[in-house]
Design a protein around this motif. Structure first.
Motif, PDB file in Angstrom:
ATOM      1  N   ILE A 166      -1.209  -6.447   0.200  1.00 33.03           N
ATOM      2  CA  ILE A 166      -1.963  -5.936  -0.426  1.00 33.03           C
ATOM      3  C   ILE A 166      -2.099  -6.062  -1.765  1.00 33.03           C
ATOM      4  CG2 ILE A 166      -2.902  -3.458  -1.254  1.00 33.03           C
ATOM      5  CD1 ILE A 166      -1.406  -2.216   1.274  1.00 33.03           C
ATOM      6  N   ILE A 167      -3.118  -6.635  -2.280  1.00 32.23           N
ATOM      7  CA  ILE A 167      -3.359  -7.028  -3.897  1.00 32.23           C
ATOM      8  C   ILE A 167      -4.023  -6.045  -4.678  1.00 32.23           C
ATOM      9  CG2 ILE A 167      -4.422  -8.605  -5.176  1.00 32.23           C
ATOM     10  CD1 ILE A 167      -4.388 -10.598  -2.830  1.00 32.23           C
ATOM     11  N   GLY A 168      -3.361  -5.719  -5.785  1.00 32.74           N
ATOM     12  CA  GLY A 168      -4.368  -4.904  -6.632  1.00 32.74           C
ATOM     13  C   GLY A 168      -3.068  -3.909  -7.256  1.00 32.74           C
ATOM     14  N   ASN A 169      -3.598  -2.905  -8.124  1.00 30.05           N
ATOM     15  CA  ASN A 169      -2.455  -1.829  -8.800  1.00 30.05           C
ATOM     16  C   ASN A 169      -2.380  -0.881  -7.843  1.00 30.05           C
ATOM     17  OD1 ASN A 169      -4.798  -0.126  -8.986  1.00 30.05           O
ATOM     18  ND2 ASN A 169      -4.999  -0.419 -11.137  1.00 30.05           N
ATOM     19  N   LEU A 170      -2.816  -0.625  -6.577  1.00 24.04           N
ATOM     20  CA  LEU A 170      -2.217   0.151  -5.504  1.00 24.04           C
ATOM     21  C   LEU A 170      -2.758   1.619  -5.856  1.00 24.04           C
ATOM     22  CD1 LEU A 170       1.168  -0.870  -4.988  1.00 24.04           C
ATOM     23  CD2 LEU A 170      -0.939  -1.845  -4.001  1.00 24.04           C
ATOM     24  N   SER A 171      -3.876   1.852  -6.907  1.00 22.17           N
ATOM     25  CA  SER A 171      -4.450   2.907  -7.077  1.00 22.17           C
ATOM     26  C   SER A 171      -5.513   3.855  -6.287  1.00 22.17           C
ATOM     27  CB  SER A 171      -5.225   2.919  -8.487  1.00 22.17           C
ATOM     28  OG  SER A 171      -6.189   2.054  -8.169  1.00 22.17           O
ATOM     29  N   ASN A 172      -5.975   3.320  -5.224  1.00 17.90           N
ATOM     30  CA  ASN A 172      -6.412   3.674  -3.885  1.00 17.90           C
ATOM     31  C   ASN A 172      -5.643   4.060  -2.990  1.00 17.90           C
ATOM     32  OD1 ASN A 172      -8.141   4.343  -1.894  1.00 17.90           O
ATOM     33  ND2 ASN A 172      -9.863   3.209  -2.588  1.00 17.90           N
ATOM     34  N   THR A 173      -5.141   5.161  -2.959  1.00 18.73           N
ATOM     35  CA  THR A 173      -3.865   5.483  -1.755  1.00 18.73           C
ATOM     36  C   THR A 173      -4.418   5.435  -0.570  1.00 18.73           C
ATOM     37  OG1 THR A 173      -3.133   7.210  -3.529  1.00 18.73           O
ATOM     38  CG2 THR A 173      -2.605   7.384  -1.352  1.00 18.73           C
ATOM     39  N   GLU A 174      -5.695   5.804  -0.154  1.00 22.83           N
ATOM     40  CA  GLU A 174      -6.185   5.743   1.045  1.00 22.83           C
ATOM     41  C   GLU A 174      -5.929   4.187   1.956  1.00 22.83           C
ATOM     42  OE1 GLU A 174      -6.944   7.993   3.503  1.00 22.83           O
ATOM     43  OE2 GLU A 174      -5.858   9.271   2.027  1.00 22.83           O
ATOM     44  N   LYS A 175      -6.744   3.243   0.638  1.00 17.87           N
ATOM     45  CA  LYS A 175      -6.718   2.128   1.065  1.00 17.87           C
ATOM     46  C   LYS A 175      -5.166   1.425   1.408  1.00 17.87           C
ATOM     47  CE  LYS A 175     -10.945   0.544  -0.380  1.00 17.87           C
ATOM     48  NZ  LYS A 175     -11.712  -0.355  -1.336  1.00 17.87           N
ATOM     49  N   VAL A 176      -4.210   1.934   0.444  1.00 10.98           N
ATOM     50  CA  VAL A 176      -2.952   1.441   0.712  1.00 10.98           C
ATOM     51  C   VAL A 176      -2.256   1.860   1.890  1.00 10.98           C
ATOM     52  CG1 VAL A 176      -0.446   1.545  -0.452  1.00 10.98           C
ATOM     53  CG2 VAL A 176      -2.557   1.320  -1.678  1.00 10.98           C
ATOM     54  N   LEU A 177      -2.577   3.067   2.229  1.00  8.73           N
ATOM     55  CA  LEU A 177      -1.868   3.736   3.580  1.00  8.73           C
ATOM     56  C   LEU A 177      -2.373   3.122   4.752  1.00  8.73           C
ATOM     57  CD1 LEU A 177      -2.361   7.600   2.840  1.00  8.73           C
ATOM     58  CD2 LEU A 177      -0.163   5.963   2.422  1.00  8.73           C
ATOM     59  N   VAL A 178      -3.922   2.603   4.699  1.00  9.68           N
ATOM     60  CA  VAL A 178      -4.406   2.033   5.936  1.00  9.68           C
ATOM     61  C   VAL A 178      -3.778   0.562   6.022  1.00  9.68           C
ATOM     62  CG1 VAL A 178      -6.622   0.954   6.821  1.00  9.68           C
ATOM     63  CG2 VAL A 178      -6.659   3.213   5.784  1.00  9.68           C
ATOM     64  N   GLY A 179      -3.706  -0.135   4.643  1.00  9.74           N
ATOM     65  CA  GLY A 179      -3.267  -1.454   4.641  1.00  9.74           C
ATOM     66  C   GLY A 179      -1.728  -1.472   5.036  1.00  9.74           C
ATOM     67  N   LEU A 180      -0.999  -0.435   4.840  1.00  6.89           N
ATOM     68  CA  LEU A 180       0.308  -0.536   5.305  1.00  6.89           C
ATOM     69  C   LEU A 180       0.660   0.102   6.711  1.00  6.89           C
ATOM     70  CD1 LEU A 180       2.226   0.284   2.068  1.00  6.89           C
ATOM     71  CD2 LEU A 180       2.098  -1.919   3.048  1.00  6.89           C
ATOM     72  N   ASP A 181      -0.531   0.560   7.416  1.00  9.28           N
ATOM     73  CA  ASP A 181      -0.299   1.275   8.559  1.00  9.28           C
ATOM     74  C   ASP A 181       0.612   2.468   8.396  1.00  9.28           C
ATOM     75  OD1 ASP A 181      -2.131  -0.393  10.091  1.00  9.28           O
ATOM     76  OD2 ASP A 181      -0.406  -1.606  10.618  1.00  9.28           O
ATOM     77  N   LEU A 182       0.789   3.095   7.238  1.00 12.96           N
ATOM     78  CA  LEU A 182       1.420   4.052   7.308  1.00 12.96           C
ATOM     79  C   LEU A 182       1.150   5.506   7.481  1.00 12.96           C
ATOM     80  CD1 LEU A 182       3.320   3.970   3.646  1.00 12.96           C
ATOM     81  CD2 LEU A 182       3.393   5.813   5.003  1.00 12.96           C
ATOM     82  N   ARG A 183       2.064   6.280   7.891  1.00 10.61           N
ATOM     83  CA  ARG A 183       1.843   7.886   8.452  1.00 10.61           C
ATOM     84  C   ARG A 183       2.634   8.405   7.637  1.00 10.61           C
ATOM     85  NH1 ARG A 183      -1.783   4.890   9.991  1.00 10.61           N
ATOM     86  NH2 ARG A 183      -2.430   4.317  11.892  1.00 10.61           N
ATOM     87  N   LYS A 184       2.231   9.668   7.366  1.00  6.82           N
ATOM     88  CA  LYS A 184       3.123  10.693   6.815  1.00  6.82           C
ATOM     89  C   LYS A 184       4.304  11.214   7.592  1.00  6.82           C
ATOM     90  CE  LYS A 184       3.139  14.413   3.460  1.00  6.82           C
ATOM     91  NZ  LYS A 184       2.203  15.268   2.566  1.00  6.82           N
ATOM     92  N   VAL A 185       5.490  11.173   6.717  1.00 10.30           N
ATOM     93  CA  VAL A 185       6.839  11.428   7.683  1.00 10.30           C
ATOM     94  C   VAL A 185       6.852  13.105   7.619  1.00 10.30           C
ATOM     95  CG1 VAL A 185       9.189  11.683   7.413  1.00 10.30           C
ATOM     96  CG2 VAL A 185       7.931   9.516   6.592  1.00 10.30           C
ATOM     97  N   ARG A 186       7.072  13.561   8.710  1.00 10.17           N
ATOM     98  CA  ARG A 186       6.834  14.874   9.219  1.00 10.17           C
ATOM     99  C   ARG A 186       8.276  15.643   8.954  1.00 10.17           C
ATOM    100  NH1 ARG A 186       2.089  14.855  10.160  1.00 10.17           N
ATOM    101  NH2 ARG A 186       0.884  13.606  11.725  1.00 10.17           N
TER     102      ARG A 186
END
Length: 113
Positions: free
Chosen positions: A93-113
């Motif tokens: 991912i390129i950029g300052n990571l300010s768009n959290t939703e795009k970062v989550l999608v880009g990393l295939d990240l799911r919230k830890v339960r």
């Protein structure tokens, strides 16, 4: 101030591969000095990691000002750039990571339960 990681030129180790057995993420943030954009990216990344990975992560900060050859070696074309080394597959991912939703999608990240 960004905590930079020394000796990133090394090859991946067995320890790094084993760390994913417990769900640990290895993230590399490539920056060019202590710019506002670099600091913002680091702060955004720390917040996302704490909110979504619950402490099961390692952030390596690589300053390309200190070792510009790494930009070529690691195929970095812009900074800041975030690379998810583990878990595989590698994501970038390129950029300052300010768009959290795009970062989550880009990393295939799911919230830890």
């Amino acid at each position: 101030m960004l905590p930079t990681t020394p000796d990133i030129n090394r090859k991946e180790t067995e320890t790094e591969i084993d760390e994913t057995a417990d769900g640990r993420w290895i993230l590399r943030l490539y920056v060019a000095g202590q710019t506002q954009n670099s600091l913002t990216a680091f702060e955004n990344l720390k917040k996302i990691c704490e909110d979504y990975l619950g402490g099961k992560y390692t952030i390596e900060v690589i300053d390309l000002i200190k070792d510009p050859q790494l930009a070529k070696d690691h195929q970095i074309i812009a900074v800041p750039t975030l690379i998810r080394k583990l878990p595989v597959p590698v994501k970038k991912i390129i950029g300052n990571l300010s768009n959290t939703e795009k970062v989550l999608v880009g990393l295939d990240l799911r919230k830890v339960r």
